[in-house]
Design an enzyme around this catalytic site. Structure first.
Site, mmCIF file in Angstrom:
data_model
loop_
_atom_site.group_PDB
_atom_site.id
_atom_site.type_symbol
_atom_site.label_atom_id
_atom_site.label_comp_id
_atom_site.label_asym_id
_atom_site.label_seq_id
_atom_site.Cartn_x
_atom_site.Cartn_y
_atom_site.Cartn_z
ATOM 1 N N MET A 13 0.846 -1.194 0.000
ATOM 2 C CA MET A 13 0.000 0.000 0.000
ATOM 3 C C MET A 13 0.879 1.240 0.000
ATOM 4 O O MET A 13 2.016 1.206 0.477
ATOM 5 C CB MET A 13 -0.889 0.053 1.252
ATOM 6 C CG MET A 13 -1.854 -1.090 1.427
ATOM 7 S SD MET A 13 -3.310 -0.896 0.377
ATOM 8 C CE MET A 13 -4.086 -2.505 0.645
ATOM 9 N N GLY A 41 1.063 -1.221 3.675
ATOM 10 C CA GLY A 41 0.524 -2.534 3.321
ATOM 11 C C GLY A 41 1.079 -3.524 4.319
ATOM 12 O O GLY A 41 2.293 -3.552 4.579
ATOM 13 N N ALA A 44 3.957 -5.705 2.954
ATOM 14 C CA ALA A 44 5.195 -4.957 2.742
ATOM 15 C C ALA A 44 5.822 -4.538 4.064
ATOM 16 O O ALA A 44 7.047 -4.614 4.237
ATOM 17 C CB ALA A 44 4.920 -3.733 1.877
ATOM 18 N N ASN A 186 -4.485 -9.166 16.786
ATOM 19 C CA ASN A 186 -4.500 -8.184 17.860
ATOM 20 C C ASN A 186 -5.782 -8.398 18.675
ATOM 21 O O ASN A 186 -6.523 -9.358 18.453
ATOM 22 C CB ASN A 186 -4.369 -6.755 17.330
ATOM 23 C CG ASN A 186 -5.544 -6.321 16.467
ATOM 24 O OD1 ASN A 186 -6.625 -6.935 16.483
ATOM 25 N ND2 ASN A 186 -5.361 -5.255 15.716
ATOM 26 N N GLY A 228 1.854 -5.333 25.538
ATOM 27 C CA GLY A 228 2.772 -6.335 25.008
ATOM 28 C C GLY A 228 2.083 -7.441 24.242
ATOM 29 O O GLY A 228 1.349 -7.198 23.286
ATOM 30 N N GLY A 255 1.791 -3.259 14.875
ATOM 31 C CA GLY A 255 1.454 -4.676 14.790
ATOM 32 C C GLY A 255 2.265 -5.381 13.718
ATOM 33 O O GLY A 255 2.683 -6.538 13.881
ATOM 34 N N ASP A 256 2.499 -4.695 12.595
ATOM 35 C CA ASP A 256 3.294 -5.290 11.522
ATOM 36 C C ASP A 256 4.756 -5.443 11.924
ATOM 37 O O ASP A 256 5.424 -6.402 11.535
ATOM 38 C CB ASP A 256 3.188 -4.442 10.254
ATOM 39 C CG ASP A 256 1.777 -4.441 9.687
ATOM 40 O OD1 ASP A 256 1.065 -5.445 9.873
ATOM 41 O OD2 ASP A 256 1.393 -3.432 9.066
ATOM 42 N N SER A 286 8.859 1.222 17.250
ATOM 43 C CA SER A 286 8.203 1.838 16.100
ATOM 44 C C SER A 286 7.202 2.921 16.493
ATOM 45 O O SER A 286 7.000 3.878 15.750
ATOM 46 C CB SER A 286 7.492 0.773 15.252
ATOM 47 O OG SER A 286 6.278 0.352 15.839
#
Length: 312
Positions: A13, A41, A44, A186, A228, A255-256, A286
């Site tokens: 994306m 995305g 990705a 999640n 966590g 999450g990615d 992140s």
């Protein structure tokens, strides 16, 4: 020891991110504070995180015939990700994701799949089967489930581990479950999966995690945001992993980061608890920076995440 080989059969994306104090009500126009164009995305993102950690990553995806496709291919090349199995679809847009990020870091995302929805089972099967070496395949829900099923089935035939991130939340096809080793939802996706199996859960307590894993017939790790992750270990017990304490600026892509790091660790031969610790460390790093892939840890921050994961 050679680097693990991870194939990501998933989405790309272009993220169009607006930062604002609050989201507008219906019919309301408000002023935003910042705008950023970034690469995203779920597929990705997870591919980039695994690559930053040192995996050899092969991306399997379809792009449109627009300028976003050229930008995406250049981004993969910059990261050293193999795009041999990324195809182009004529007359179709690449995937885009408009994102609103509020002052407290909360995000709202609209996904327009574009060419991602045009991926084929033959494309995925051929890519996974044709790789000289393969340790693990990552999949998500931003592409057709039958494509992921074909990839996972081919991976299973080679003895590779299959990891599914069931996002955005959707019912999992039985055929896909049958060839999935790990599922990483999640909290929202966990609740959706539980409902789809008729499980009455009021939270993500240990019995609920054990019950859902039993219904799914897979291994299970649940990401819990600032709390966590919870992992159903090989010992049959639920283990809670508390993340490093950080101040969140933008949770987009966290999450990615977890999934990419978790997949990398499993592919490297680490156990599920070590994988979850590394996932929590990378996800926590992140959220301290804006953006998606560009927020992922590199350099000193990546070293700090690795160190925390091995000493926590």
């Amino acid at each position: 020891m050679s680097a693990p080989v991870v194939a990501v059969v998933g989405s790309t994306m272009i993220d169009m991110i607006a930062y604002l104090q609050r989201t507008p009500a219906a019919g309301e126009t408000i002023a935003g504070e910042e705008f950023a164009l970034g690469f995203g995305g779920k597929g990705a993102n997870q591919a980039v995180m695994a690559r930053l950690l040192g995996a050899e990553v092969v991306m399997v995806n379809s792009l449109g015939d627009d300028v976003f496709a050229e930008m995406t291919l250049a981004n993969f090349a910059e990261h050293g990700i193999d795009t041999t199995h990324v195809t182009r679809v004529a007359g179709c847009s690449s995937g885009v994701a408009p994102i609103w990020v509020e002052a407290d870091g909360t995000n709202r995302i609209v996904v327009v799949a574009g060419a991602n929805a045009r991926m084929t089972e033959e494309q995925a099967r051929g890519a996974v089967t044709g790789l000289p070496r393969l340790d693990l395949v990552l999949g998500q829900f931003e592409i057709p489930q039958e494509v992921t099923t074909a990839a996972f089935r081919a991976a299973r035939s080679r003895g590779a581990v299959t990891v599914l991130n069931p996002a955005p939340a959707a019912r999992v096809a039985p055929e896909l479950l049958a060839v999935t080793d790990w599922i990483l939802p999640n909290e929202t996706e966990f609740a959706d999966l539980a409902r789809s199996f008729g499980l009455a859960v009021s939270g993500i307590d240990d019995p609920a995690i054990v019950a859902l894993a039993g219904a799914l017939g897979t291994r299970l790790a649940v990401t819990l945001g600032e709390r966590g992750a919870a992992v159903l270990g090989a010992d049959g017990h639920v283990h809670r992993i508390a993340p490093p304490e950080v101040t969140a600026r933008d949770t987009t892509g966290a999450g990615d980061a977890f999934v990419g790091a978790f997949g990398y660790a499993l592919a490297s031969g680490r156990d599920e608890l070590a994988a979850a610790r590394l996932g929590c460390a990378c996800a926590s790093a992140s959220v301290t920076r804006p953006g998606t892939q560009k927020s992922f840890p590199t350099g000193d921050s990546l070293h700090s995440a690795r160190t925390w994961a091995t000493t926590a």
